[in-house]
Design a protein around this motif. Structure first.
Motif, short mmCIF file in Angstrom:
data_model
loop_
_atom_site.label_atom_id
_atom_site.label_comp_id
_atom_site.label_asym_id
_atom_site.label_seq_id
_atom_site.Cartn_x
_atom_site.Cartn_y
_atom_site.Cartn_z
N GLY A 40 -9.68 -2.47 -1.66
CA GLY A 40 -8.75 -3.54 -1.89
C GLY A 40 -8.23 -4.26 -0.67
O GLY A 40 -7.55 -5.26 -0.79
N SER A 64 -4.35 -3.32 -9.69
CA SER A 64 -5.77 -3.01 -9.88
C SER A 64 -6.27 -3.63 -11.18
O SER A 64 -7.36 -4.22 -11.22
CB SER A 64 -5.97 -1.50 -9.90
OG SER A 64 -5.57 -0.90 -8.70
N ILE A 100 -12.17 -2.12 -5.90
CA ILE A 100 -10.97 -2.23 -6.73
C ILE A 100 -9.75 -1.91 -5.86
O ILE A 100 -9.75 -0.91 -5.14
CB ILE A 100 -11.03 -1.25 -7.91
CG1 ILE A 100 -12.30 -1.45 -8.73
CG2 ILE A 100 -9.80 -1.39 -8.80
CD1 ILE A 100 -12.56 -0.36 -9.75
#
Length: 296
Positions: A3, A21, A61
């Motif tokens: 991320g 997320s 993610i």
């Protein structure tokens, strides 16, 4: 951690991180799905019954680490299975990868934020029961958490679940009954037993296997329980099935071959997929409107 810049901007707490997320995934084609599945070591997929729409690696993610364990692809896929929208974790995270259990089970928080109310867990496990054979499928009806930690340790977010969640029924009886009915309909042998979770990565000694068996365990592995605890904390229904990949009988113990474990799990994959597809199709088809299964 995945991320990139999201880590710096994340709201405090697991609820904020899981929401970010989920928002990131929705922006990339992941819609809500009532059912989520986690595929364990060597269990590469759900066969032709799974129609994949989109997938991403774990570490793209936000707030999700890269999966490093052997036999774990480390990808999240969205699609359709058993006539239902589903999200599928192809692989999982483990404590022995150096992660706290709250991080190991964090993907379950994300799946819940994406609408999952039913969680199906699978794993590869060592068989402790003397009647088990490599390749058997075992329905998990209870567990022993011997990992020395709990994914809920630390401050509790009451918006996610209660401080002291009840675990008198960690694995849903209705889904378990549906799995046993599905096994009969598909002509599959389905064992039933208690799963012991240990932290790993070293395998157990003969004395430890004897202790686990004396404590009531029928199989042992290094996963599943943290995810089940977090799922129950979030109010999800949980179904769990282990693939017995090797035998852990202390008086006839052989050295473990990880490649063989992955091979046995892979060979059992099609039978496991048939079991899960029939179970979910029947469970959701027969659930009364408004019930927790149907709403799940």
């Amino acid at each position: 951690m995945g991320g990139g810049p999201w880590a710096a901007a994340a709201p405090p707490g697991v609820g904020g991180r899981s929401a970010e997320s989920a928002a990131w995934l929705r922006a990339r084609g992941f819609g809500d799905a009532p059912v989520a599945l986690v595929l364990g070591t060597g269990i590469g997929g759900l066969g032709p019954g799974f129609r994949r729409r989109v997938e991403v690696p774990f570490d793209e993610i936000p707030h999700v680490p890269r999966a490093t364990a052997l036999g774990h692809a480390g990808r999240l896929a969205a699609g359709e299975f058993a006539g239902l929208p589903v999200h599928v974790l192809q692989g999982r995270l483990h404590m022995y990868e150096g992660l706290p259990l709250s991080q190991v089970a964090f993907p379950v928080r994300v799946l819940h934020a994406l609408g999952a109310r039913t969680l199906v867990l699978t794993n590869a496990a060592g068989g402790l029961h003397p009647l088990f054979r490599a390749g058997d499928l075992m329905l998990i009806d209870d567990h022993l958490n011997l990992m020395g930690d709990n994914p809920l340790r630390g401050p509790n977010d009451d918006a996610l679940g209660p401080r002291f969640p009840d675990l008198s029924e960690p694995y849903d009886r209705v889904l378990a009954a549906a799995a046993e009915t599905a096994a009969l309909a598909e002509g599959l042998q389905l064992r039933r037993g208690v799963y012991a979770a240990v932290c790993g990565p070293s395998l157990e000694t003969r004395a430890e296997y004897r202790l686990l068996r004396t404590a009531g365990a029928d199989a042992v592995g290094m996963s599943t329980v943290p995810e089940a605890i977090v799922a129950k904390h979030a109010g999800m229904r949980v179904l769990a099935v282990a693939v017995i990949t090797d035998l852990c009988l202390p008086d006839a113990l052989q050295p473990v071959d990880v490649a063989e474990i992955i091979r046995v799990a892979g060979e059992a994959g099609p039978r496991l997929a048939r079991l899960l597809e029939r179970t979910l199709r029947d469970a959701f088809a027969s659930a009364p409107a408004g019930s927790s299964v149907a709403a799940g």
